[in-house]
Design a protein around this motif. Structure first.
Motif, PDB file in Angstrom:
ATOM      1  N   UNK A  18       6.834  14.316 -19.647  1.00  0.00           N
ATOM      2  CA  UNK A  18       6.040  13.445 -18.784  1.00  0.00           C
ATOM      3  C   UNK A  18       6.634  12.052 -18.583  1.00  0.00           C
ATOM      4  N   UNK A  19       7.095  11.358 -19.646  1.00  0.00           N
ATOM      5  CA  UNK A  19       7.671  10.027 -19.414  1.00  0.00           C
ATOM      6  C   UNK A  19       8.905  10.052 -18.506  1.00  0.00           C
ATOM      7  N   UNK A  20       9.617  11.166 -18.484  1.00  0.00           N
ATOM      8  CA  UNK A  20      10.829  11.264 -17.664  1.00  0.00           C
ATOM      9  C   UNK A  20      10.542  11.601 -16.208  1.00  0.00           C
ATOM     10  N   UNK A  73       0.647  16.901 -13.293  1.00  0.00           N
ATOM     11  CA  UNK A  73       0.437  18.321 -13.016  1.00  0.00           C
ATOM     12  C   UNK A  73       1.643  19.154 -13.450  1.00  0.00           C
ATOM     13  N   UNK A  74       2.845  18.647 -13.180  1.00  0.00           N
ATOM     14  CA  UNK A  74       4.061  19.380 -13.531  1.00  0.00           C
ATOM     15  C   UNK A  74       4.207  19.488 -15.042  1.00  0.00           C
ATOM     16  N   UNK A  75       3.940  18.395 -15.770  1.00  0.00           N
ATOM     17  CA  UNK A  75       4.048  18.422 -17.226  1.00  0.00           C
ATOM     18  C   UNK A  75       3.050  19.402 -17.828  1.00  0.00           C
ATOM     19  N   UNK A 130       0.577  11.459 -10.267  1.00  0.00           N
ATOM     20  CA  UNK A 130      -0.319  12.611 -10.293  1.00  0.00           C
ATOM     21  C   UNK A 130       0.462  13.925 -10.340  1.00  0.00           C
ATOM     22  N   UNK A 131       1.518  14.005  -9.524  1.00  0.00           N
ATOM     23  CA  UNK A 131       2.332  15.224  -9.524  1.00  0.00           C
ATOM     24  C   UNK A 131       3.025  15.399 -10.871  1.00  0.00           C
ATOM     25  N   UNK A 167       0.814  -1.205   0.000  1.00  0.00           N
ATOM     26  CA  UNK A 167       0.000   0.000   0.000  1.00  0.00           C
ATOM     27  C   UNK A 167       0.854   1.263   0.000  1.00  0.00           C
ATOM     28  N   UNK A 168       1.951   1.235   0.782  1.00  0.00           N
ATOM     29  CA  UNK A 168       2.834   2.405   0.849  1.00  0.00           C
ATOM     30  C   UNK A 168       3.504   2.659  -0.494  1.00  0.00           C
ATOM     31  N   UNK A 169       3.983   1.584  -1.132  1.00  0.00           N
ATOM     32  CA  UNK A 169       4.619   1.735  -2.439  1.00  0.00           C
ATOM     33  C   UNK A 169       3.602   2.218  -3.472  1.00  0.00           C
ATOM     34  N   UNK A 170       2.389   1.678  -3.405  1.00  0.00           N
ATOM     35  CA  UNK A 170       1.344   2.107  -4.335  1.00  0.00           C
ATOM     36  C   UNK A 170       0.970   3.565  -4.153  1.00  0.00           C
ATOM     37  N   UNK A 171       0.897   3.999  -2.889  1.00  0.00           N
ATOM     38  CA  UNK A 171       0.573   5.397  -2.618  1.00  0.00           C
ATOM     39  C   UNK A 171       1.671   6.321  -3.146  1.00  0.00           C
ATOM     40  N   UNK A 172       2.916   5.915  -2.945  1.00  0.00           N
ATOM     41  CA  UNK A 172       4.027   6.726  -3.464  1.00  0.00           C
ATOM     42  C   UNK A 172       3.961   6.807  -4.982  1.00  0.00           C
ATOM     43  N   UNK A 173       3.753   5.670  -5.627  1.00  0.00           N
ATOM     44  CA  UNK A 173       3.700   5.655  -7.090  1.00  0.00           C
ATOM     45  C   UNK A 173       2.556   6.520  -7.614  1.00  0.00           C
ATOM     46  N   UNK A 174       1.399   6.446  -6.962  1.00  0.00           N
ATOM     47  CA  UNK A 174       0.253   7.248  -7.399  1.00  0.00           C
ATOM     48  C   UNK A 174       0.533   8.740  -7.210  1.00  0.00           C
ATOM     49  N   UNK A 175       1.161   9.085  -6.083  1.00  0.00           N
ATOM     50  CA  UNK A 175       1.486  10.495  -5.830  1.00  0.00           C
ATOM     51  C   UNK A 175       2.445  11.024  -6.887  1.00  0.00           C
ATOM     52  N   UNK A 176       3.489  10.248  -7.180  1.00  0.00           N
ATOM     53  CA  UNK A 176       4.471  10.672  -8.178  1.00  0.00           C
ATOM     54  C   UNK A 176       3.811  10.830  -9.551  1.00  0.00           C
TER      55      UNK A 176
END
Length: 369
Positions: A316-318, A305-307, A301-302, A290-299
């Motif tokens: 975006x792919x980078x 937004x950044x792209x 989504x961010x 769950x922790x790894x999944x949450x980190x991956x989802x956060x990265x």
């Protein structure tokens, strides 16, 4: 500036003498452009010098500097046998003649000819002891990866949350992350850079500046664009150094430690140790997943937004790889330095002894206007 020679001479007398310090090692790819931008400022040539402190480069950095020094009397090449940037800064500060000392790295762009004028004017109108500037990773001719690194590092997920390095509002701020130009008497007050640091030596020095009650004026008018690393490997190595520097800073100045600054270390420790703990109970495995999944989802989504904010879909792919490199690199640096702690040679860089030595060696010119 006045158009006549006599006018320029008269005007020059009213500008403070500025010593521009450029610590380098193997910067042949960028040093030519940085020096050309410095040497062709509209500031009176008789009122500034450029001191390049070379840390025994093994590429063409020294010949490139020597070539320009032969044509510009206000450019000097200094040998830095200590190699590290901290040692190079100290070598140049001791040799500097200016009432103002400005630090410029060999891999940045100063995109305007009035840069030194803006530095002098900012000191004059603020009365501050030092100046801070934004240092965005935004340069011309950047590759897609470099653009992705620049975008990620300017985001809340990609740089230290207490840093003003990407701020845009002028005013007085804490100097730790942004101060780069100093009145010369600052060094007589707090000493020089701690040569035990090979990263974060500027943050450590600026922490002493802040502790001494000196004021830092932040202005976007003296922003410098830094060249991002060109590979993920280079970015990883940079972040490892930053992580190690943060731990050394906390060891020397415990008040600088915070839970937020140690999060990357906890992240890497959890990432590495999680699979082992997951073997002991299903709920631990679920927690780790769950922790790894949450980190991956956060990265992810961010990154989206950044792209979108950058207006460059190609980055975006980078971005997920860049964020992961930043976090893992910082975490590895923190853990490595924490483990190597007993072997850390703490230097006595107490401000008073070093300040006395500095005053004795080079003196303190009159305070710049």
């Amino acid at each position: 500036m006045p158009t006549t020679t006599q006018g320029r001479t008269e005007s020059a007398r009213h500008w403070p003498f500025i010593s521009v310090i450029v610590p380098v090692r193997n910067e042949s790819a960028c040093i030519r452009n940085t020096l050309d931008q410095l040497l062709h400022q509209d500031y009176p040539a008789a009122r500034f010098e450029v001191l390049v402190a070379d840390g025994r480069s093994t590429d063409d950095t020294r010949p490139l500097v020597e070539e320009r020094a032969a044509r510009h009397a206000n450019l000097r090449l200094l040998d830095n046998p200590g190699v590290l940037s901290s040692a190079g800064r100290n070598r140049a500060v001791r040799a500097a003649r200016g009432a103002i000392v400005l630090l410029v790295d060999g891999h940045c762009e100063l995109d305007r000819v009035h840069y030194l004028r803006a530095v002098a004017e900012a000191f004059g109108r603020s009365g501050a002891d030092c100046l801070g500037r934004p240092q965005p990773l935004d340069v011309s001719r950047a590759t897609t990866l470099q653009k992705a690194i620049a975008a990620a590092r300017s985001c809340w997920l990609g740089h230290h949350p207490d840093s003003y390095i990407y701020a845009t509002t002028e005013g007085f701020v804490p100097p730790q992350s942004v101060a780069v130009a100093y009145r010369r008497d600052v060094f007589a007050t707090v000493g020089l850079f701690d040569e035990a640091f090979d990263a974060c030596e500027d943050v450590e020095f600026n922490h002493r500046v802040d502790r001494a009650g000196l004021r830092c004026f932040f202005t976007p008018r003296v922003a410098a664009q830094y060249v991002p690393r060109s590979t993920l490997r280079g970015l990883f190595r940079q972040m490892v150094r930053y992580g190690r520097g943060r731990v050394r800073l906390g060891r020397k100045h415990p008040e600088t430690l915070s839970l937020r600054s140690l999060v990357p270390g906890a992240f890497v420790a959890g990432l590495a140790g999680g699979p082992l703990l997951a073997c002991f109970a299903p709920w631990l495995a679920a927690l780790y997943g769950g922790a790894v999944g949450l980190y991956a989802a956060t990265v992810l989504l961010v990154s989206l937004a950044v792209a979108r904010r950058a207006g460059t879909p190609a980055v975006l792919p980078w971005l997920p790889l860049v964020f992961a490199t930043i976090h893992v690199g910082s975490g590895c640096g923190i853990l490595r330095e924490a483990v190597a702690g007993p072997r850390f040679r703490r230097r006595a860089v107490a401000a008073n002894p070093e300040a006395r030595a500095f005053r004795s060696a080079v003196g303190t010119p009159a305070r710049a206007a």
